[in-house]
Scaffold this motif. Structure first.
Motif, mmCIF file in Angstrom:
data_model
loop_
_atom_site.group_PDB
_atom_site.id
_atom_site.type_symbol
_atom_site.label_atom_id
_atom_site.label_comp_id
_atom_site.label_asym_id
_atom_site.label_seq_id
_atom_site.Cartn_x
_atom_site.Cartn_y
_atom_site.Cartn_z
ATOM 1 N N THR A 1 8.346 21.632 -22.756
ATOM 2 C CA THR A 1 9.205 20.720 -23.444
ATOM 3 C C THR A 1 10.674 20.600 -22.751
ATOM 4 N N ASP B 1 7.808 13.285 -18.542
ATOM 5 C CA ASP B 1 6.356 12.931 -18.365
ATOM 6 C C ASP B 1 5.600 13.527 -19.641
ATOM 7 N N GLY B 2 5.004 12.440 -20.368
ATOM 8 C CA GLY B 2 4.486 12.886 -21.682
ATOM 9 C C GLY B 2 3.363 13.961 -21.323
ATOM 10 N N LYS C 1 8.410 17.237 -21.076
ATOM 11 C CA LYS C 1 8.226 16.279 -22.110
ATOM 12 C C LYS C 1 8.955 16.393 -23.627
ATOM 13 N N SER D 1 3.840 7.766 -26.851
ATOM 14 C CA SER D 1 5.027 7.794 -26.084
ATOM 15 C C SER D 1 6.038 6.772 -26.904
#
Length: 250
Positions: free
Chosen positions: A189, A183-184, A224, A233
């Motif tokens: 990370t 999920d952005g 992300k 994205s």
């Protein structure tokens, strides 16, 4: 791997696969039933085909009737029966040996674009993923578009279709997999999320809508990809490829 049995003609007719990579991979797959092949005489004569396979010699223009508009069939089209179903439990058992424990699973939440699914299958083969899992009703069927984008990977990467994705994620967790939702908006990370993880399931959502809340609630962690803020994205197939690469280098 054990597969479920499909009977009867599939809804919408039998898939037509086209292009040399997709067709030659289908011909090499012992679990694929080939019903008929169309091809130019030059292309057909260059192949080693079973003696009982119905062959129709055709010109390039004539074969265009069997594929989507302007599809690059490269003088080769086959009509096939869909591959038999792969059960999630069998896929998870395949991941049990120690030498396979670090092979990731890809879970796709309502990724419906056949080009994206095909590209993800191709990356899954390239990075030795255990398989992909999709919903039965919210994913494309086997088709020439999927097979073309997969460049042969449709025949070698197990594709599990499930009715309930949340229940499937629970089953994946019970098998010892760490479920990472990409999920952005996540704070961590992917590299951080992978630290200390052994078996990993990467969960990706469709472009635009992203992951549904119910799918996120059945994951262990949000993560992300560390992309530049200049770009909001990535295409889901590109994100899958990068995430798979991260899994191989951890």
């Amino acid at each position: 791997m054990k597969r479920g049995h499909r009977t009867g003609k599939p809804k919408g007719g039998y898939p037509h696969l086209y292009g040399r990579h997709a067709v030659t991979a289908a011909l090499a797959n012992p679990e694929r039933v080939i019903r008929k092949i169309w091809g130019t005489r030059e292309v057909i004569n260059a192949l080693e085909l079973p003696s009982n396979l119905p062959i129709v010699y055709s010109d390039v223009a004539d074969m265009a009737r069997y594929v989507p508009h302007d599809a690059p069939h490269q003088g080769l089209v086959v009509e096939v029966e869909p591959l038999e179903d792969v059960w999630l439990g069998d896929l998870l058992e395949q991941g049990a040996p120690d030498d396979q424990a670090r092979r990731p699973i890809l879970v796709l939440d309502q990724v419906t674009d056949p080009h994206n699914v095909g590209a993800i299958l191709r990356s899954a083969a390239a990075f030795d993923a255990l398989g992909i899992v999709t919903q039965d009703r919210h994913a494309p069927p086997e088709s020439g578009v999927v097979a073309r984008a997969a460049a042969g990977a449709l025949e070698i990467v197990p594709w599990v279709r499930v009715v309930n994705l949340a229940r499937a994620l629970d089953e994946i967790a019970e098998a010892g997999y760490w479920r990472i939702a990409l999920d952005g908006e996540a704070k961590e990370t992917l590299g951080t999320a992978l630290q200390g993880a052994n078996r990993v399931a990467l969960v990706l959502g469709a472009e635009g809508e992203g992951l549904r809340l119910n799918s996120i609630n059945h994951c262990d962690m949000l993560a992300k990809l560390p992309i530049s803020p200049r770009m909001e994205s990535l295409n889901v197939s590109n994100a899958a490829a990068i995430a798979l690469y991260a899994c191989t280098t951890r």
